[in-house]
Design an enzyme around this catalytic site. Structure first.
Site, short mmCIF file in Angstrom:
data_model
loop_
_atom_site.label_atom_id
_atom_site.label_comp_id
_atom_site.label_asym_id
_atom_site.label_seq_id
_atom_site.Cartn_x
_atom_site.Cartn_y
_atom_site.Cartn_z
N LEU A 1 0.09 -4.20 -0.04
CA LEU A 1 -0.73 -4.56 1.19
C LEU A 1 -0.77 -6.70 0.67
O LEU A 1 -1.90 -6.54 -0.88
CB LEU A 1 -1.71 -4.92 1.16
CG LEU A 1 -2.64 -5.48 2.91
CD1 LEU A 1 -2.02 -5.78 3.84
CD2 LEU A 1 -4.12 -4.89 2.74
N VAL A 2 0.14 -7.90 1.35
CA VAL A 2 -0.50 -8.58 1.12
C VAL A 2 -0.88 -9.34 2.25
O VAL A 2 -0.75 -9.11 3.51
CB VAL A 2 0.74 -9.61 0.82
CG1 VAL A 2 0.13 -11.64 0.79
CG2 VAL A 2 2.41 -9.52 0.08
N GLN B 1 0.89 -13.54 3.10
CA GLN B 1 2.79 -13.43 3.83
C GLN B 1 3.67 -14.58 3.91
O GLN B 1 3.21 -15.24 4.53
CB GLN B 1 2.38 -12.22 4.99
CG GLN B 1 1.13 -11.05 4.61
CD GLN B 1 0.47 -10.10 6.17
OE1 GLN B 1 1.58 -10.48 7.07
NE2 GLN B 1 -0.01 -9.17 6.17
N GLY C 1 6.29 -14.46 -0.49
CA GLY C 1 7.30 -14.70 -1.76
C GLY C 1 6.16 -13.55 -2.43
O GLY C 1 6.66 -13.57 -3.36
N GLY D 1 4.82 -10.60 -2.00
CA GLY D 1 5.00 -9.29 -2.29
C GLY D 1 6.57 -9.32 -2.94
O GLY D 1 6.50 -7.83 -4.01
N GLU E 1 6.77 5.97 -1.03
CA GLU E 1 6.07 6.89 -0.49
C GLU E 1 6.39 6.02 0.80
O GLU E 1 5.76 5.44 1.33
CB GLU E 1 4.83 6.95 -0.36
CG GLU E 1 4.22 7.66 0.44
CD GLU E 1 3.01 8.07 0.11
OE1 GLU E 1 2.36 9.07 0.58
OE2 GLU E 1 2.59 7.47 -1.18
#
Length: 426
Positions: A223-224, A229, A232, A234, A256
Site C-alpha cells: 500500500l502506498v 500514489q 514511483g 511503489g 500473492e
C-alpha cells in the site's frame, strides 16, 4: 439517504478543510450489519478523518433525525470500531491533539528496524516511467521483522487502511515472526530543525521455508498512501525488495494474487532488470527471429516461443523472478524486439492467443460408455503445454462464451504489453 466520506489528513489544520484529500475505500459499507445498509437515520452524513501521522481516526457524525421504522437503528459506533478498533478516538479535540502528542510515532517505531536502502542523488527518485520524480528529502526503506521490532504495533495502526484500501484485505498475523514489514519513509526537517519521518507506504512479506536450506519471499500486501500514489514510490519499494531477495539468495520472490495495476508496476520493474541480464540475449534473438521468419497467423500449429528451461532456471536463480512472471516479461521482450511492430502484430497476437489458451484447462464434454447417468458423465481434457499448437475443436464443441472470454483475455494482455512498453521506454 446517507453519505460516508473518508478523508486522510497530515495536520490538524487540514481537519474540516473542504479540499482535504478524500480516499476511495474498497467497500466501506460491508462493515455495517447484515446487508451493508444503515437503518434508522434521516439525512445522515459520516466524515471519517484519518491522520497520516499517527493513523488515529475520528468520525464526525451528523443527521437530521433517527427513528426505528421496523428494521432497528444501526449502531454506528460499533460498525466503525470494527474497522478502526483502538485507533478510533472519542472526540475531535482528542483527535487534534494526536498531531502533536504522536508526531514522532513513526520515527520512534522504525528506530528498531534495519535501513535497507535510500536515494539522495540530487534529491531525486526514479519512478516507474523511468523519469525522475523530485523528492524534497531522503527516502528510506526500513525492514521490520514481526516479533523482534515494533512492527506489530505499527501494523496494528495501519490495519484500518488495509481494510479500507487493499483488495483482499486480510490483516497479517502480528505475532508471527515469519512476517516482515518493509516501510517506505520520507524524512523531513521541520521548522525547529527536528527530523520528522513520514510514512509513504509499506509492503508485508512472508518468509516461507524452501527445502532443503533456503526460503521463499511472498509479497502479500502493498500500500502506498493516496497522497503519494502514481509517483514511483511503489516501484521503488519493489526494487528494494528485489535487491533483498538477490542479496539473501532466497529461492524466489512471489506475489500473492497481484492486482492488475500492481502487476503492471511489477512487470515494468522486471522487464528493465531483464534488459540488463546478458544471458537472455541469445534465446531472445532466436525467438524474435523465428517469429519474424514464419507466418504464424496462417499456421494450424502455433509455437509458443517459450524461453529455454535452462534460462528460466537461470533467471530464477539470478534475479529471483518466478517462471510465471518471467514468461509474462518474455512476451514483452519479444514485442519490443519486433520492428516494425505493425508488420508482425498479427503473428504476435497469435502467439499470445496460443499462450492464453494453453494456460487454461479446456473441458470437452464427450460421450463415453458409462453405467451412470449420461448427463452426469464427462472427461476432462488439458491442452498441450509444450511447443505444440492449440487444441482444434469444432464450433459445435466449443462454448462461444468461452471463446469470447479468451478473446477478451488476449486483447487485455496485448494492451497491457503496450502499456509496459510505454512506461519503460516512453
Amino acid at each position: 439517504m446517507y453519505l460516508i466520506v473518508c478523508v486522510l489528513v497530515s495536520s490538524k489544520e487540514e481537519v474540516g478543510y473542504a479540499d482535504s484529500l478524500r480516499v476511495n475505500p474498497v467497500d466501506l459499507y460491508s462493515f455495517f450489519d447484515g446487508d451493508g445498509k444503515i437503518y434508522g437515520y434521516q439525512g445522515l452524513q459520516i466524515t471519517i478523518w484519518v491522520s497520516s501521522i499517527s493513523f488515529h481516526a475520528y468520525a464526525d457524525i451528523t443527521f437530521e433525525s433517527k427513528s426505528d421504522r421496523g428494521k432497528g437503528i444501526t449502531d454506528l459506533k460499533a460498525a466503525l470500531q470494527r474497522i478502526f478498533a483502538e485507533t478510533l478516538v472519542e472526540n475531535k479535540h482528542e483527535f487534534l491533539q494526536t498531531f502533536s502528542t504522536e508526531s514522532n510515532l513513526i520515527r520512534s517505531i522504525i528506530s528498531s528496524g534495519e535501513i535497507l536502502n535510500y536515494k539522495t542523488s540530487n534529491g531525486n527518485i526514479a519512478d516507474s516511467n523511468s523519469h525522475l520524480k523530485a523528492a524534497n528529502s531522503d527516502v528510506e526503506v526500513v525492514r521490520m521483522v514481526v516479533g523482534t521490532t515494533a512492527a506489530g504495533h505499527l501494523y496494528s495502526r495501519l490495519i484500518p487502511l488495509v481494510l479500507l484500501l487493499v483488495d483482499g484485505r486480510i490483516p497479517i498475523d502480528v505475532i508471527d515472526p515469519r512476517w516482515e514489514l518493509y516501510v517506505l519513509i520520507q524524512k523531513k526537517t521541520d521548522r525547529q530543525d527536528d527530523i520528522q519521518c513520514r510514512l509513504l507506504g509499506f509492503t508485508a512479506i512472508y518468509r516461507f521455508y524452501h527445502y532443503p536450506d533456503s526460503s521463499r519471499l511472498q509479497l502479500s500486501q502493498m500500500l502506498v498512501l493516496p497522497p503519494y500514489q502514481h509517483q514511483g514510490y511503489g516501484g521503488y519499494l519493489l526494487e528494494v525488495i528485489n535487491d533483498v531477495a538477490v542479496a539473501e539468495d532466497v529461492y524466489d520472490l512471489t506475489v500473492e494474487r497481484p492486482l492488475d495495476y500492481f502487476q503492471h508496476v511489477r512487470s515494468c520493474v522486471d522487464v528493465s532488470r531483464l534488459f540488463d541480464f546478458d544471458p537472455i540475449e541469445g534465446a531472445f534473438i532466436q525467438a524474435v527471429s523465428r517469429l519474424k521468419r514464419d507466418i504464424l497467423s496462417k499456421k494450424i500449429h502455433i509455437p509458443r516461443l517459450m524461453p529455454p528451461s535452462s534460462l528460466i532456471d537461470d533467471v530464477r536463480r539470478s534475479l529471483k523472478i518466478t517462471k510465471k512472471q518471467f514468461i509474462k516479461c518474455w512476451e514483452v521482450l519479444i514485442y519490443l524486439g519486433l520492428d516494425p511492430i505493425d508488420e508482425y502484430m498479427e503473428d504476435f497476437v497469435s502467439v499470445i492467443s496460443n499462450r492464453v489458451e494453453n494456460h487454461h484447462i479446456l473441458k470437452r464434454v464427450i460421450e463415453v460408455p458409462s453405467d451412470y447417468d449420461q448427463e452426469m458423465s464427462f472427461v476432462t481434457h488439458r491442452s498441450p503445454a509444450g511447443e505444440g499448437g492449440i487444441v482444434q475443436m469444432g464450433l459445435n464443441q466449443t462454448n462461444l462464451e468461452e471463446q469470447l472470454r479468451q478473446r477478451q483475455l488476449v486483447d487485455k494482455r496485448v494492451e497491457g504489453i503496450k502499456l509496459i512498453e510505454l512506461a519503460v521506454f516512453g
